[in-house]
Design an enzyme around this catalytic site. Structure first.
Site, PDB file in Angstrom:
ATOM      1  CE  LYS A 271       4.378  -1.647   3.475  1.00  0.00           C
ATOM      2  NZ  LYS A 271       3.730  -2.471   4.723  1.00  0.00           N
TER       3      LYS A 271
ATOM      4  CG  HIS B 264       4.401 -11.663   0.087  1.00  0.00           C
ATOM      5  ND1 HIS B 264       4.475 -11.100   1.308  1.00  0.00           N
ATOM      6  CD2 HIS B 264       4.567 -12.939   0.473  1.00  0.00           C
ATOM      7  CE1 HIS B 264       5.086 -12.044   2.127  1.00  0.00           C
ATOM      8  NE2 HIS B 264       5.110 -13.129   1.396  1.00  0.00           N
TER       9      HIS B 264
ATOM     10  CD  GLU C 208       7.032  -8.783   2.081  1.00  0.00           C
ATOM     11  OE1 GLU C 208       7.066  -9.605   2.957  1.00  0.00           O
ATOM     12  OE2 GLU C 208       6.054  -8.536   1.353  1.00  0.00           O
TER      13      GLU C 208
ATOM     14  CG  ASP D 136      -1.613  -5.140   2.908  1.00  0.00           C
ATOM     15  OD1 ASP D 136      -0.774  -6.037   2.204  1.00  0.00           O
ATOM     16  OD2 ASP D 136      -1.409  -4.322   3.513  1.00  0.00           O
TER      17      ASP D 136
ATOM     18  CD1 TRP E  74       8.238  -6.276   5.010  1.00  0.00           C
ATOM     19  CD2 TRP E  74       6.954  -6.300   6.786  1.00  0.00           C
ATOM     20  NE1 TRP E  74       7.592  -4.987   5.153  1.00  0.00           N
ATOM     21  CE2 TRP E  74       6.804  -5.243   6.358  1.00  0.00           C
ATOM     22  CE3 TRP E  74       6.151  -7.035   8.031  1.00  0.00           C
ATOM     23  CZ2 TRP E  74       5.918  -4.134   7.114  1.00  0.00           C
ATOM     24  CZ3 TRP E  74       5.618  -6.221   8.577  1.00  0.00           C
ATOM     25  CH2 TRP E  74       5.486  -4.763   8.203  1.00  0.00           C
TER      26      TRP E  74
ATOM     27  CG  HIS F 288       5.304  -4.042  -0.102  1.00  0.00           C
ATOM     28  ND1 HIS F 288       5.793  -4.970   0.807  1.00  0.00           N
ATOM     29  CD2 HIS F 288       4.316  -4.252   0.321  1.00  0.00           C
ATOM     30  CE1 HIS F 288       5.065  -5.373   1.662  1.00  0.00           C
ATOM     31  NE2 HIS F 288       4.057  -4.925   1.514  1.00  0.00           N
TER      32      HIS F 288
ATOM     33  CG  ASP G 213       3.435  -7.270  -1.012  1.00  0.00           C
ATOM     34  OD1 ASP G 213       2.645  -6.773  -1.741  1.00  0.00           O
ATOM     35  OD2 ASP G 213       3.113  -8.021   0.185  1.00  0.00           O
TER      36      ASP G 213
ATOM     37  CG  ASP H  58       1.273 -10.142   2.513  1.00  0.00           C
ATOM     38  OD1 ASP H  58       0.106 -10.387   3.405  1.00  0.00           O
ATOM     39  OD2 ASP H  58       2.040  -9.614   2.488  1.00  0.00           O
TER      40      ASP H  58
ATOM     41  CG  ASP I 265      -4.887  -1.316   1.694  1.00  0.00           C
ATOM     42  OD1 ASP I 265      -4.310  -1.593   2.726  1.00  0.00           O
ATOM     43  OD2 ASP I 265      -5.570  -2.356   1.030  1.00  0.00           O
TER      44      ASP I 265
HETATM   45  C1  RNT Z   1       3.699  -6.183   5.104  1.00  0.00           C
HETATM   46  C2  RNT Z   1       4.535  -7.161   4.243  1.00  0.00           C
HETATM   47  C3  RNT Z   1       4.366  -8.410   4.745  1.00  0.00           C
HETATM   48  C4  RNT Z   1       3.131  -8.895   5.851  1.00  0.00           C
HETATM   49  C5  RNT Z   1       2.829 -10.294   6.317  1.00  0.00           C
HETATM   50  C6  RNT Z   1       2.027 -10.368   7.357  1.00  0.00           C
HETATM   51  O1  RNT Z   1       3.570  -4.962   4.312  1.00  0.00           O
HETATM   52  O2  RNT Z   1       3.380  -7.196   2.984  1.00  0.00           O
HETATM   53  O3  RNT Z   1       4.505  -9.592   4.261  1.00  0.00           O
HETATM   54  O4  RNT Z   1       2.016  -8.550   4.975  1.00  0.00           O
HETATM   55  O5  RNT Z   1       4.204 -10.712   6.599  1.00  0.00           O
HETATM   56 ZN    ZN Z   2       3.999  -9.070   1.804  1.00  0.00          ZN
END
Ligand code: RNT
Ligand code: ZN
Length: 419
Positions: free
Chosen positions: A229, A287, A227, A297, A186, A263, A260, A327, A295
């Site tokens: 985003k 993820h 990955e 995460d 990523w 994302h 993810d 993640d 956000d």
């Molecule tokens: C960031 C990605 C990535 C990170 C990690 C730390 O938006 O999701 O995967 O969160 O690699």
């Molecule tokens: Zn991620």
């Protein structure tokens, strides 16, 4: 085992049998499903390259709850504690800047397998498997928000070198631990405002990836993932590695795509992408995270999308093809609690999915009986899967139900609050 847990389980098994579901089979499958715990929840994505370093790359942790892990040993101890409260055998996902550098500064283009040997030894001892990530953020050479797509070929070469080194480390982890290490790429590359050379950065990224994958690794030891985003903090207008970019690159080059959950556009879900990707790629990496507004995460909780992800994995008969990694990073609550809540929620979702009366549901759907399909799906939601999960925990010697809260509080009192 506690009599009440056993009795509730027996009643639940009987109830599931009435809708044609074999609970034992579901538990056997659940027990074989590893979840990869991301080491970076323990220390708010700081790493050990430079403990005072700033987290950059458009990702951020908020909160300053006491008890953040300050050393490799503390990260490992906290993960061990979390694992104690999670049934099953799981994996640990490490980032390159968590190397065991022995107090010396080792730059990203200098890392070697030896810097990760103590992680491998720890994993061996604890019977964990490892996954790995190159770290293309929180570094001088990513300060302008660009790495593998950088217009300067020297900076691109630096990051290409770093990623190849990381892939070699992943290979070594997989080899020594006897389990394929998932290596995820990523990068934060993007820009805050309107970008006119969108094509050029993407060409640069494609060229860098081509160089990275020229180095062939052994598939028995590691697998590559890429990955995408949508945007990052301070990179709102343009992300070089978009979903279309990596889906195209992955499908053309047979490289696993990482989805993810945080994302994509806020109403876009990854659950519905799994069955499409699996038609064009042999495996998928996830993820698992919980996006909340801007956000991406937040700690995973048992919400509709995590259940839908689990259902898609099971319904697509893809438990062996979908790799599940967590993640998220939350610095505002007890960090070990964040691990345990997220893993348990993921496991509960998987269990619900494995307990679905899929034969009957498929029959209804095949006959065009859509009311019947809807009604059975609704009934399935309130079937006693909680009793099965409690039994699963108890049978693995893991604390059942909310009693883990007090256990984490005790660890906090004895250990993390003293940091
Ligand atoms: C960031 C990605 C990535 C990170 C990690 C730390 O938006 O999701 O995967 O969160 O690699
Ligand atoms: Zn991620």
């Amino acid at each position: 085992m506690n009599e009440q847990i056993k009795q509730s389980y027996d009643l639940a098994v009987a109830q599931y049998a009435t809708i044609g579901v074999d609970v034992n089979k579901a538990l056997e499958l659940l027990d074989k499903l590893p979840i990869s715990l991301h080491c970076w929840q323990a220390d708010d994505v700081t790493g050990f390259e430079n403990p005072d370093g700033n987290l950059t790359g458009g990702i951020q942790t908020t909160g300053n709850y006491p008890g953040k892990a300050r050393s490799i040993n503390e990260v490992r101890a906290d993960i061990d504690k979390a694992m104690e409260l999670i049934p099953g055998n799981h994996r640990v996902n490490i980032h390159a800047f968590y190397g065991d550098f022995g107090g010396k500064f080792v730059d990203r283009n200098e890392i070697e397998p030896k810097h990760f040997q103590s992680w491998i030894d720890w994993a061996k001892e604890k019977n964990y498997k490892l996954d790995f990530n190159c770290t293309c953020f929180s570094h001088d050479k990513s300060a302008d928000g660009l790495t593998l797509s950088h217009p300067n070929p020297e900076i691109r070469a630096f990051w290409v070198d770093h990623v190849i080194r990381s892939r070699k480390i992943a290979e070594e982890m997989g080899k020594q631990l006897g389990s394929k290490c998932m290596h995820n790429i990523w990068i934060p590359d993007g820009s805050k405002d309107v970008t006119v050379n969108r094509l050029q950065y993407r060409k640069n990224l494609k060229e860098s990836l081509d160089k990275i994958f020229e180095y062939k690794t052994n598939d028995d030891y590691m697998l590559d993932c890429i990955e995408s985003k949508l945007f990052g903090i301070g990179a709102e207008s343009y992300t070089v590695g978009s979903h279309e970019f990596y889906m195209g690159y992955g499908v053309r080059n047979n490289i696993i795509v990482t989805l993810d959950g945080g994302h994509f556009h806020p109403t876009e879900i990854i659950s519905d992408k799994i069955s499409s990707l699996l038609l064009f790629l042999p495996e998928v990496m996830l993820h698992v995270t919980r996006g909340v507004r801007w956000d991406s995460d937040h700690v995973v909780t048992l919400n509709e999308e995590i259940v839908a992800i689990a259902q898609e994995i099971v319904r697509a008969d893809a438990v062996d093809k979908v790799h599940i990694g967590l993640d998220y990073f939350d610095a505002s609550i007890n960090r070990i609690g964040a691990y345990v809540v997220g893993v348990r929620a993921t496991q509960k979702a998987l269990l619900q999915a494995l307990l679905e009366p899929i034969v009957k549901l498929r029959e209804f759907e095949g006959n065009g009986q859509n009311f019947e399909r809807m009604a059975l799906l609704e009934e399935a939601k309130s079937m006693p899967w909680g009793a099965i999960f409690n039994y699963y925990c108890a049978s693995k010697g893991v604390i059942v139900g909310d009693a883990y809260i007090a256990d984490i509080q005790k660890y906090e009192q004895d250990i993390t609050s003293k940091r």
